[in-house]
Design an enzyme around this catalytic site. Structure first.
Site, PDB file in Angstrom:
ATOM      1  N   SER A  69      64.651 -88.713   1.585  1.00  0.00           N
ATOM      2  CA  SER A  69      64.981 -90.087   1.187  1.00  0.00           C
ATOM      3  C   SER A  69      66.009 -90.805   2.060  1.00  0.00           C
ATOM      4  CB  SER A  69      65.458 -90.112  -0.263  1.00  0.00           C
ATOM      5  OG  SER A  69      64.358 -90.034  -1.132  1.00  0.00           O
ATOM      6  N   LYS A  80      73.975 -96.773  -1.944  1.00  0.00           N
ATOM      7  CA  LYS A  80      72.743 -96.632  -2.732  1.00  0.00           C
ATOM      8  C   LYS A  80      73.099 -96.681  -4.220  1.00  0.00           C
ATOM      9  CE  LYS A  80      68.693 -93.572  -3.006  1.00  0.00           C
ATOM     10  NZ  LYS A  80      68.103 -92.303  -2.500  1.00  0.00           N
ATOM     11  N   SER A  91      63.522 -92.842  -0.656  1.00  0.00           N
ATOM     12  CA  SER A  91      63.944 -93.780  -1.658  1.00  0.00           C
ATOM     13  C   SER A  91      65.158 -94.620  -1.267  1.00  0.00           C
ATOM     14  CB  SER A  91      64.266 -93.026  -2.944  1.00  0.00           C
ATOM     15  OG  SER A  91      65.376 -92.167  -2.744  1.00  0.00           O
TER      16      SER A  91
END
Lengths: 489, 97
Positions: free
Chosen positions: A174, A75, A150
């Site tokens: 997330s 990420k 996210s």
């Protein structure tokens, strides 16, 4: 999947370089605004160089470990030395990280291959990746829908077969929410289990790095690599990580699983409810005892979470002021340093971040912090206590991960509160600091497509092995009725 | 809860050090009002005598000596490369005073 690939590398059927090439090819092929678009940066050169080192080690007769040569995605709020790290924000465009996060160092020690940096909502604030300055990622099961967020890029990369595993971060769901939307497994470890050093902070008392993977075993392998104490993270737990795969015994007979009645009320999609009930039935068949429990402050969790998270966000993001990093501003056009900060931040942050910073500043401001921030901290205590009490009676708590399946791109962007409500089942876990994972439990038919549904297993503090074993056991009897994409080499 | 005005938003945006236009300010007000209303539901929860929780793990502070630490030239160069406006080894900012 990691073990199978590892065996192939070890036996000489495949080289790590061939595997990296295949995944890079898939990642590039899907990298467009109308496609999965999982990455912000794909670094072919770095990935191939890492893979070659692994191949050389095997050629020299070394066994470098199960994760060696297995390609994954990171990420893009996790720093990797020498590689652009944007956190999905325009304000960090072109920022080259001067050092690596501890989790990256640990993965490197285990010779994992890193393909690139995955897309996310700006500064990990969002539930859909629609708030990324680098375009939306799309759900591999239906490109008109979001992958969640996210860590949506991380989930989409794994679910679409352009990474074997991925790291995400989870402040209020997330990792678990996108895992649920994309039909994969995602684990958020106990707060403090994995180092946050080198991870761009959102809500510091809630943030935790975790893993997205095809199944519990793969998640356990990657978690074993990244977990453990880190002196560079003041909130890192003292206990060491361990080899979590040792606990995957495939048996949960006698375990007590709590079913919280508060999670099954209004707003829960019928098909999600049906999949959840049938998953509970499966757990029962595997020998678990289902116990009804109560978590009385569940209704207050979402407001509590957003007050705390956004207050912490407004403090954490104060450092993005265009002085030490950030896009090059027109410094001469500003009259004062305050003017300069406002100009840089006004131009660099996206709408959702501005919204959240205003909210977080408001809840911390004089006259309101007692009513909002301090009140939320007190309710947080009550929520933690609910879980403490419940986990004295049961070993695990099982809930749906999200009340619905993946929504359409654009469906919730005009209504922030509606978007926040998708986190309703995941946020209490972060408030209590507990470990939890989402694993696939079924699917719902939406516009003629099978969209995955996830179930959330919550464990006691530091019992990652327990929830991983439970999910692993569940997988042995669960046949997904949605399509699973991998790469066949 | 009392109504949020455009001026309220501008004042908070100022505290948050974000430049907002009038149009942005109105859009923010429209988005933020229902969320603050939702946050206000917390006021109905009884918390008398409850201690607030800032951190879940209840750890003690980690201390270290306040002393200058050397960093490698390499890292120093990379850090300075990230600085938007610099002059040699110095970061250029607008006058603070």
């Amino acid at each position: 999947m990691i073990k199978e690939l590892h065996e192939k590398i070890k036996s000489g059927d495949l080289t790590s370089e061939q595997i990296a090439q295949a995944y890079l090819k898939k990642a590039h092929a899907q990298q467009s605004p109308d496609d999965v678009n999982a990455f912000i940066t794909i670094d072919d050169e770095l990935a191939i160089a890492q893979a070659k080192i692994v191949d050389r080690a095997y050629a020299d007769g070394e066994d470098v470990g199960v994760l060696a040569g297995i390609p994954g995605a990171i990420k893009d709020n996790i720093l990797m030395r020498g590689v652009q790290t944007t956190a999905g924000s325009k304000i960090l465009e072109g920022y080259i990280a001067p050092y690596s996060a501890t989790v990256i160092d640990k993965l490197r020690d285990d010779h994992a291959v890193i393909l690139g940096k995955a897309n996310l909502d700006e500064f990990a604030c969002g539930s859909s990746t629609e708030h990324s300055a680098y375009g939306v990622s799309r759900n591999p099961h239906d490109l008109s829908r979001v992958p969640g967020g996210s860590s949506g890029g991380s989930a989409a990369a794994v679910a679409s077969g352009s990474a074997v595993w991925a790291l995400g971060s989870d402040t209020g769901g997330s990792i678990r929410q996108p895992a649920s939307f994309c039909g994969i497994t995602g684990i958020k470890p106990t707060y403090g289990r994995v180092s946050r050093y080198g991870v761009i902070a959102y809500g510091s008392s809630l943030d935790q790095v975790g893993v997205l993977a095809h199944n519990a075993q793969d998640a356990a392998i990657v978690l074993s690599s990244i977990a453990g104490h880190d002196a560079r993270d003041a909130t890192s737990a003292q206990s060491d990580g361990q080899d979590y795969t040792r606990f995957l015994v495939g048996d949960i007979a006698g375990a007590k699983i709590g079913m919280p009645s508060e999670f099954l009320g209004e707003g829960l999609d019928d098909e999600v409810r049906a999949a959840y009930v049938s998953a509970l039935e499966k757990y029962k068949e595997l020998g678990a005892e289902i116990v009804e429990i109560s978590l009385p402050h569940t209704d207050a969790a979402l407001a509590t979470y957003y007050v705390i998270a956004l207050s912490e966000l407004s403090s954490n993001l104060a450092r993005f002021d265009g002085v030490r990093y950030g896009s090059v501003p027109e410094i001469d056009k500003c009259d004062s340093i305050q003017d300069y900060y406002k100009h840089v931040r006004g131009a660099g942050f996206g709408d959702e971040i501005k919204r959240r910073l205003i909210l977080g500043t408001y809840t911390l401001s004089a006259g309101y912090s007692d009513a909002f921030y301090k009140k939320a901290q007190k309710v947080r205590t009550l929520i933690r206590k609910d879980y403490e009490d419940a986990l004295e009676k049961v070993d695990y708590i099982f809930t749906p991960t999200v009340p619905e399946t993946a929504f359409k791109v654009g469906e919730n962007t005009g209504d922030p509160l509606k978007m926040y409500l998708t986190d309703i089942y995941t946020v209490p876990v972060n408030l209590a600091g507990l470990p939890a994972l989402s694993h696939p439990i079924g699917s719902a038919s939406k516009d003629g497509k099978k969209m995955p549904i996830g179930g959330q297993l919550i464990g006691k503090w530091f019992d990652e092995e327990g929830i991983l074993n439970a999910a692993h056991t569940f997988e042995s009897v669960f046949v997904p009725d949605f399509e699973r994409v991998g790469i066949s080499l | 809860m009392s109504e949020i005005t455009r001026e309220d938003i501008k004042k908070v945006a100022d505290l948050a050090q974000i430049a907002v236009t009038d149009v942005e300010s109105d859009a923010l007000r429209k988005d933020i009002e229902p969320v603050l209303g939702y946050f206000d539901t917390l006021s109905a929860i009884k918390t008398d005598g409850i201690e607030g929780e800032g951190h879940i793990t209840r750890m003690t502070n980690v201390m270290r000596r306040d002393r200058v630490q050397e960093m490698s030239d390499d890292e120093r160069i990379m850090m300075m490369d990230a600085v938007p406006v610099s002059d040699g080894d110095r970061i250029v900012v607008k006058g603070v005073l």
